[in-house]
Design an enzyme around this catalytic site. Structure first.
Site, PDB file in Angstrom:
ATOM      1  CD  GLU A   1     -57.278 -11.845  43.492  1.00 33.22           C
ATOM      2  OE1 GLU A   1     -56.156 -12.343  43.657  1.00 33.22           O
ATOM      3  OE2 GLU A   1     -58.114 -11.752  44.447  1.00 33.22           O
TER       4      GLU A   1
ATOM      5  CG  HIS B   1     -57.633  -8.141  46.491  1.00 34.12           C
ATOM      6  ND1 HIS B   1     -57.389  -8.127  47.853  1.00 34.12           N
ATOM      7  CD2 HIS B   1     -56.777  -9.043  45.965  1.00 34.12           C
ATOM      8  CE1 HIS B   1     -56.415  -8.953  48.136  1.00 34.12           C
ATOM      9  NE2 HIS B   1     -56.025  -9.534  47.013  1.00 34.12           N
TER      10      HIS B   1
ATOM     11  CG  HIS C   1     -55.954 -15.126  50.556  1.00 36.74           C
ATOM     12  ND1 HIS C   1     -55.122 -15.155  51.655  1.00 36.74           N
ATOM     13  CD2 HIS C   1     -55.256 -14.515  49.567  1.00 36.74           C
ATOM     14  CE1 HIS C   1     -53.977 -14.584  51.341  1.00 36.74           C
ATOM     15  NE2 HIS C   1     -54.030 -14.178  50.094  1.00 36.74           N
TER      16      HIS C   1
ATOM     17  CD  GLU D   1     -53.129 -15.431  44.022  1.00 35.29           C
ATOM     18  OE1 GLU D   1     -53.723 -14.388  44.354  1.00 35.29           O
ATOM     19  OE2 GLU D   1     -52.175 -15.922  44.678  1.00 35.29           O
TER      20      GLU D   1
ATOM     21  CG  ASP E   1     -57.004 -15.706  46.452  1.00 39.35           C
ATOM     22  OD1 ASP E   1     -55.917 -15.393  45.953  1.00 39.35           O
ATOM     23  OD2 ASP E   1     -57.744 -14.903  47.055  1.00 39.35           O
TER      24      ASP E   1
HETATM   25  O1  G3P Z   1     -54.291 -10.250  42.901  1.00 43.90           O
HETATM   26  C1  G3P Z   1     -53.258  -9.857  43.708  1.00 43.90           C
HETATM   27  C2  G3P Z   1     -53.311 -10.335  45.100  1.00 43.90           C
HETATM   28  O2  G3P Z   1     -54.443 -11.125  45.293  1.00 43.90           O
HETATM   29  C3  G3P Z   1     -52.121 -11.068  45.523  1.00 43.90           C
HETATM   30  O3  G3P Z   1     -52.045 -11.253  46.903  1.00 43.90           O
HETATM   31  O4  G3P Z   1     -52.240 -12.491  48.970  1.00 43.90           O
HETATM   32  O5  G3P Z   1     -54.157 -11.154  48.183  1.00 43.90           O
HETATM   33  O6  G3P Z   1     -53.574 -13.257  47.055  1.00 43.90           O
HETATM   34  P1  G3P Z   1     -53.047 -12.082  47.795  1.00 43.90           P
HETATM   35 CA    CA Z   2     -55.220 -13.297  45.356  1.00 38.35          CA
END
Ligand code: G3P
Ligand code: CA
Length: 304
Positions: A67, A40, A82, A150, A69
């Site tokens: 993962e 993450h 993020h 994301e 953002d």
């Molecule tokens: O991938 C799931 C997670 O990233 C969603 O929440 O706030 O960490 O982007 P957040």
């Molecule tokens: Ca995320």
């Protein structure tokens, strides 16, 4: 599956020439009973989130999936970060003290390049930068990793779906190999995910959230995954979700987040989740190792 005329035109622009590419086994979870482990924001327990160092750390740990953002700067560059402001994960308040509230969208890429995105985490990472999506994709490619991308806060960035797809294509991430083995695009915005699906129907997608069971079928028209917070997951929810087929005709999947301890990861594996998104991918990998799954016992116990 049909592509609407506008989407078809844009699809041509993106280089997408096939109306539907059959799903391969690789588009499903890497193993039917062992959840895919996703680092993450990279291995963010051990390196500053969403930096190249976090990708490197995931690779050091032998983790294939990362993962991130994606957001957009004032001058239109896609960057990996993020929060919608720069305060928590950079030294922006020191470098640009008069620029409150320090939104990502208020800074140019050249300005963001000046920021230290590592010192807040540890002095060992002083000088780490907010990567562009291009830089990030190059690093993930270099490690032969896979990406759960994301689109963050898309309501702030009109057109970011197409822009992201164009960058993915430019970086070689929309060829058959990447689309079928290495890429998933997700968002908390159903509209954004739907837009991605319309633009590139072959790309695997996920919706972040926990829709009511009765609504899952609508989502399944354009997503392959429903990715809920682990706090909302029950065995019954996963079982209900698995009754449905996603946009590519395969069983709908659930990658749950953010799970950072072994016992919780093992429990969720028992629920039958398909993936676990974690800041501590080594911990989750170890806790979910082994081929045996007690999925059915959890479901059976809760149903009786
Ligand atoms: O991938 C799931 C997670 O990233 C969603 O929440 O706030 O960490 O982007 P957040
Ligand atoms: Ca995320």
């Amino acid at each position: 599956m049909r592509i609407r005329p506008l989407a078809a035109a844009v699809g041509t622009f993106l280089g997408f020439s096939s109306l539907f590419l059959p799903t391969t086994a690789a588009q499903a979870a890497d193993h039917p009973h062992r959840p895919v482990v996703v680092a993450h924001r990279g291995a963010s327990a051990y390196a500053p989130e969403n930096t190249l160092a976090a990708v490197d750390k995931a690779d050091d740990l032998g983790i294939t999936w990362v993962e991130n953002d994606v957001q957009r700067t004032k001058d239109g560059a896609l960057v990996v970060i993020h929060d919608t402001d720069l305060k928590r994960t950079t030294n922006v308040e020191q470098v640009f003290p008069d620029r409150a509230p320090w939104k990502v969208s208020d800074f140019t890429l050249e300005e963001i390049r000046q920021l230290d995105a590592g010192s807040w985490f540890s002095s060992a990472y002083a000088g780490a930068r907010v990567p562009t999506l291009q830089d990030y994709l190059e690093r993930v490619s270099a490690h032969r990793q896979k990406l759960l991308l994301e689109i963050k806060a898309p309501e702030l960035y009109p057109g970011i779906e197409l822009q992201t797809l164009l960058e993915l294509r430019r970086s070689g991430w929309l060829d058959h190999h990447h689309v079928h083995r290495k890429l998933i695009i997700q968002s908390f915005s159903a509209d954004s995910v739907q837009t991605v699906h319309k633009l590139r129907p072959d790309v695997k997608t996920g919706f972040l959230g926990t829709p009511d069971v009765g609504d899952l079928g609508k989502y399944a028209e354009y997503v392959d995954q429903i990715n809920p917070s682990h706090k909302t997951v029950t065995p019954q929810y996963i079982a209900a979700l698995h009754q449905l087929r996603g946009a590519h005709g395969r069983q709908l999947e659930a990658y749950t987040w953010t799970v950072n301890d072994g016992p919780t990861a093992a429990r969720l594996k028992g629920y039958g989740v398909d993936g676990i998104i974690t800041n501590t991918p080594d911990v989750v990998r170890d806790a979910t190792a082994g081929s045996a799954s007690n999925h059915s016992s959890f479901v059976g116990a809760s149903a009786s």
